[in-house]
Each structure stands twice: as structure tokens, then as C-alpha cells.
Scaffold this motif. Structure first.
Motif, PDB file in Angstrom:
ATOM      1  N   LYS A  45      32.683  61.123-126.718  1.00  0.00           N
ATOM      2  CA  LYS A  45      32.388  61.239-128.242  1.00  0.00           C
ATOM      3  C   LYS A  45      31.464  62.479-128.555  1.00  0.00           C
ATOM      4  CE  LYS A  45      29.606  58.546-131.491  1.00  0.00           C
ATOM      5  NZ  LYS A  45      28.831  57.191-131.627  1.00  0.00           N
ATOM      6  N   ASN A  46      30.689  62.603-127.484  1.00  0.00           N
ATOM      7  CA  ASN A  46      29.680  63.870-127.588  1.00  0.00           C
ATOM      8  C   ASN A  46      30.217  65.266-127.354  1.00  0.00           C
ATOM      9  OD1 ASN A  46      27.826  61.850-128.742  1.00  0.00           O
ATOM     10  ND2 ASN A  46      26.769  61.298-126.760  1.00  0.00           N
ATOM     11  N   SER A  47      31.329  65.105-126.680  1.00  0.00           N
ATOM     12  CA  SER A  47      32.061  66.314-126.122  1.00  0.00           C
ATOM     13  C   SER A  47      31.371  66.850-124.789  1.00  0.00           C
ATOM     14  CB  SER A  47      32.109  67.267-127.249  1.00  0.00           C
ATOM     15  OG  SER A  47      33.050  66.990-128.211  1.00  0.00           O
ATOM     16  N   GLU A  48      30.698  65.811-123.946  1.00  0.00           N
ATOM     17  CA  GLU A  48      29.913  66.231-123.055  1.00  0.00           C
ATOM     18  C   GLU A  48      30.885  66.590-121.685  1.00  0.00           C
ATOM     19  OE1 GLU A  48      26.112  63.623-124.319  1.00  0.00           O
ATOM     20  OE2 GLU A  48      27.444  62.994-122.439  1.00  0.00           O
ATOM     21  N   THR A  49      30.452  67.540-120.822  1.00  0.00           N
ATOM     22  CA  THR A  49      31.272  67.520-119.364  1.00  0.00           C
ATOM     23  C   THR A  49      30.837  66.366-118.662  1.00  0.00           C
ATOM     24  OG1 THR A  49      30.953  69.922-119.427  1.00  0.00           O
ATOM     25  CG2 THR A  49      31.194  69.001-117.396  1.00  0.00           C
ATOM     26  N   ILE A  50      31.825  65.766-118.081  1.00  0.00           N
ATOM     27  CA  ILE A  50      31.846  64.530-117.312  1.00  0.00           C
ATOM     28  C   ILE A  50      31.593  64.866-115.783  1.00  0.00           C
ATOM     29  CG2 ILE A  50      32.985  62.363-116.601  1.00  0.00           C
ATOM     30  CD1 ILE A  50      33.910  62.369-119.475  1.00  0.00           C
ATOM     31  N   ASN A  51      30.906  64.370-114.837  1.00  0.00           N
ATOM     32  CA  ASN A  51      30.830  64.708-113.582  1.00  0.00           C
ATOM     33  C   ASN A  51      31.824  63.591-113.014  1.00  0.00           C
ATOM     34  OD1 ASN A  51      28.721  66.411-113.647  1.00  0.00           O
ATOM     35  ND2 ASN A  51      27.222  65.060-113.677  1.00  0.00           N
ATOM     36  N   VAL A  52      32.821  64.066-112.215  1.00  0.00           N
ATOM     37  CA  VAL A  52      33.639  63.215-111.555  1.00  0.00           C
ATOM     38  C   VAL A  52      33.602  63.473-109.940  1.00  0.00           C
ATOM     39  CG1 VAL A  52      36.020  62.884-111.500  1.00  0.00           C
ATOM     40  CG2 VAL A  52      35.357  63.326-113.746  1.00  0.00           C
ATOM     41  N   HIS A  53      33.386  62.137-109.469  1.00  0.00           N
ATOM     42  CA  HIS A  53      33.504  62.138-107.885  1.00  0.00           C
ATOM     43  C   HIS A  53      34.870  61.787-107.466  1.00  0.00           C
ATOM     44  CE1 HIS A  53      29.243  62.163-107.488  1.00  0.00           C
ATOM     45  NE2 HIS A  53      28.902  61.641-108.588  1.00  0.00           N
ATOM     46  N   THR A  54      35.407  63.092-106.977  1.00  0.00           N
ATOM     47  CA  THR A  54      37.129  62.919-106.894  1.00  0.00           C
ATOM     48  C   THR A  54      37.480  61.624-105.752  1.00  0.00           C
ATOM     49  OG1 THR A  54      36.776  64.648-105.031  1.00  0.00           O
ATOM     50  CG2 THR A  54      37.239  65.229-107.373  1.00  0.00           C
ATOM     51  N   TYR A 114      41.127  52.137-110.025  1.00  0.00           N
ATOM     52  CA  TYR A 114      41.507  53.219-110.698  1.00  0.00           C
ATOM     53  C   TYR A 114      40.589  54.481-110.047  1.00  0.00           C
ATOM     54  CZ  TYR A 114      43.499  50.439-114.538  1.00  0.00           C
ATOM     55  OH  TYR A 114      43.938  49.588-115.343  1.00  0.00           O
ATOM     56  N   SER A 115      41.185  55.524-109.831  1.00  0.00           N
ATOM     57  CA  SER A 115      40.332  56.536-109.409  1.00  0.00           C
ATOM     58  C   SER A 115      39.607  57.067-110.726  1.00  0.00           C
ATOM     59  CB  SER A 115      41.364  57.728-108.770  1.00  0.00           C
ATOM     60  OG  SER A 115      41.997  58.401-109.836  1.00  0.00           O
ATOM     61  N   ILE A 116      38.586  57.687-110.507  1.00  0.00           N
ATOM     62  CA  ILE A 116      37.969  58.107-111.737  1.00  0.00           C
ATOM     63  C   ILE A 116      38.700  59.174-112.481  1.00  0.00           C
ATOM     64  CG2 ILE A 116      35.928  59.260-112.778  1.00  0.00           C
ATOM     65  CD1 ILE A 116      35.304  56.506-111.283  1.00  0.00           C
ATOM     66  N   ILE A 157      33.473  66.789-108.267  1.00  0.00           N
ATOM     67  CA  ILE A 157      32.422  66.648-107.210  1.00  0.00           C
ATOM     68  C   ILE A 157      33.193  66.177-106.106  1.00  0.00           C
ATOM     69  CG2 ILE A 157      30.204  65.713-106.299  1.00  0.00           C
ATOM     70  CD1 ILE A 157      29.448  65.769-109.372  1.00  0.00           C
ATOM     71  N   LYS A 158      33.602  66.577-105.041  1.00  0.00           N
ATOM     72  CA  LYS A 158      34.344  66.206-103.700  1.00  0.00           C
ATOM     73  C   LYS A 158      33.196  65.105-102.942  1.00  0.00           C
ATOM     74  CE  LYS A 158      37.223  70.143-103.006  1.00  0.00           C
ATOM     75  NZ  LYS A 158      37.587  71.233-102.077  1.00  0.00           N
ATOM     76  N   SER A 159      33.162  63.776-103.646  1.00  0.00           N
ATOM     77  CA  SER A 159      32.365  62.898-103.140  1.00  0.00           C
ATOM     78  C   SER A 159      32.753  61.537-103.558  1.00  0.00           C
ATOM     79  CB  SER A 159      30.935  63.143-103.183  1.00  0.00           C
ATOM     80  OG  SER A 159      30.639  62.956-104.565  1.00  0.00           O
TER      81      SER A 159
END
Length: 234
Positions: free
Chosen positions: A120-129, A166-168, A188-190
Motif C-alpha cells: 500500500k505504501n510502495s515500500e521495499t520489502i525485506n524478503v528472507h529467501t 508458502y515461501s515468502i 536476504i539469503k537467510s
């Protein structure tokens, strides 16, 4: 009888029968370390069991106990202690270990609320892969729970979770399709995940044609995050 006023407790506000107590007033923050909060739940559990000794005591625990990264956390140790407390003190009980519940409201820091708010806020999302999560619609938690009660399931511990994790990244890709919006990611590879055994309830999902992962998540988005990306996430 309902003890609590949060996301899970709200599911049973229209339950009319006087045959069980839905205890959903426990510690819900998995990062909690305050011993006073743990003791409050323990005392309330014992008080409630003593007040309603003939009713089925339905307790909502957590599937986090299967997470190897959290097994020594104060939260998980407390939940296991409460499960044992109930088994030792209640004649009739049903302990339901719930995965990542998604519904109308709840903690704004819950995964889906965070992700949709970020979109909604067009923010970058941190994704732990390497992270996976098991998302389940609260409507299905309610239906499964009531089915168990109707079938006289007592003195039993059951996991209430979806058919698979589900994977993120998978969640984000489905959200991109649903909202027709490109989401900026910081990979993020974690991360980690864990499997949840649900053989005793899995037929519910097949019987209700809820076995398609992508459609299931889109149904959740339809139910709680459609149109204006509702106030559910603010």
C-alpha cells in the motif's frame, strides 16, 4: 463461553451452545519475555478451569513449537507448559496448535498485515529467501474447530494449519498478481521453515476445494485485503 477479545476469540462470538470454553486470552507475542504476562495467562487458565469444570476447555496454542529456531524461547516453553497445565487440571480439553492465522484485524506486525501495508505504501520489502510460513484463513480455523467439537473430539492435541507452507517469495509473487503492482524487494539469503503434520484435518481442505495454494492465498486476500487495501492493515 469466550475468554479473550482478539483475532481468534472474535471468531466464536456467535457460538450459542454452552458446552465449551474458548480460551483465547493467552500471550500472543512470540517475542514476549515478561514473566508477569506468562503468569497472568497461567492464573487465568486455572481460574477458568475451576469455574467451568464440566465444559470442554478449548485452548489455542501455537505451531511455533515445531520451529527449531524458537524451541528454547520463553514463549514456546511457556506454551508447552500451559498445554501440560491444561492436561493435568481439566477433565475435558482440546488443544489446538495454530499456524499463521490471517483474518480481519489482528496485530499490525503479523506477516500478511506487514506485507500488504508495505504494498500500500510502495515500500521495499525485506524478503528472507529461505523462509517459509504456513498461512491459514481464520474462517477455516473456526470451521475446523467447530467440526472437531461436533465430532466430540476431546482430550486431544491437534495442529490447525494449511496443507503446505508458502515461501515468502511465493507470497509476494501472488500478491503482485493480485494487486497488479510491482513490489520492490530486498533479498536476504537467510530464514527458515518447518513442516506441520495435519493428517487428522487435511480432508477438510480437499472436501471444501481449498487445496490449490495460489487460489487459497488469493481467497485470503479477497476476504481481508481487497479493494482499498482495507483498514485491516493500518
Amino acid at each position: 463461553m469466550i475468554i479473550g477479545n482478539g483475532l481468534i476469540a472474535s471468531l466464536f462470538k456467535d457460538y450459542k451452545k454452552n458446552d465449551c470454553v474458548f480460551f483465547a486470552s493467552g500471550v500472543s507475542n512470540s517475542l514476549e519475555t515478561d514473566e508477569k504476562q506468562f503468569l497472568r495467562e497461567e492464573n487465568l487458565i486455572l481460574e477458568t478451569i475451576n469455574m467451568f469444570p464440566d465444559l470442554i476447555f478449548v485452548y489455542f496454542s501455537t505451531c511455533s513449537i515445531y520451529d527449531s529456531t524458537k524451541k528454547e524461547s520463553a514463549y514456546v516453553l511457556h506454551k508447552l507448559k500451559m498445554e501440560q497445565l491444561i492436561k493435568n487440571n481439566s477433565r475435558r480439553w482440546l488443544i489446538l496448535r495454530v499456524s499463521n492465522a490471517v483474518g480481519n484485524g489482528g496485530n499490525p506486525h503479523l506477516l500478511m498485515n506487514y506485507l500488504v501495508r508495505s504494498v500500500k505504501n510502495s515500500e521495499t520489502i525485506n524478503v528472507h529467501t529461505k523462509a517459509t510460513r504456513n498461512l491459514i484463513d481464520t474462517a477455516d480455523i473456526k470451521a475446523i474447530c467447530l467440526n472437531l467439537i461436533e465430532n466430540h473430539t476431546e482430550n486431544h492435541i491437534l495442529n490447525i494449519a494449511y496443507l503446505s507452507n508458502y515461501s515468502i517469495i511465493e507470497i509476494v509473487e501472488i500478491m503482485e498478481q493480485y494487486f497488479d503492482k510491482k513490489i520492490e524487494l530486498n533479498l536476504i539469503k537467510s530464514g527458515s521453515g518447518y513442516d506441520i503434520e495435519i493428517s487428522e484435518i487435511e480432508n477438510y481442505f480437499f472436501k471444501n476445494h481449498l487445496d490449490n495454494k495460489e487460489k487459497y492465498l488469493k481467497k485470503i486476500l479477497d476476504n481481508y485485503y481487497s479493494d482499498k487495501l482495507c483498514n485491516n492493515i493500518n
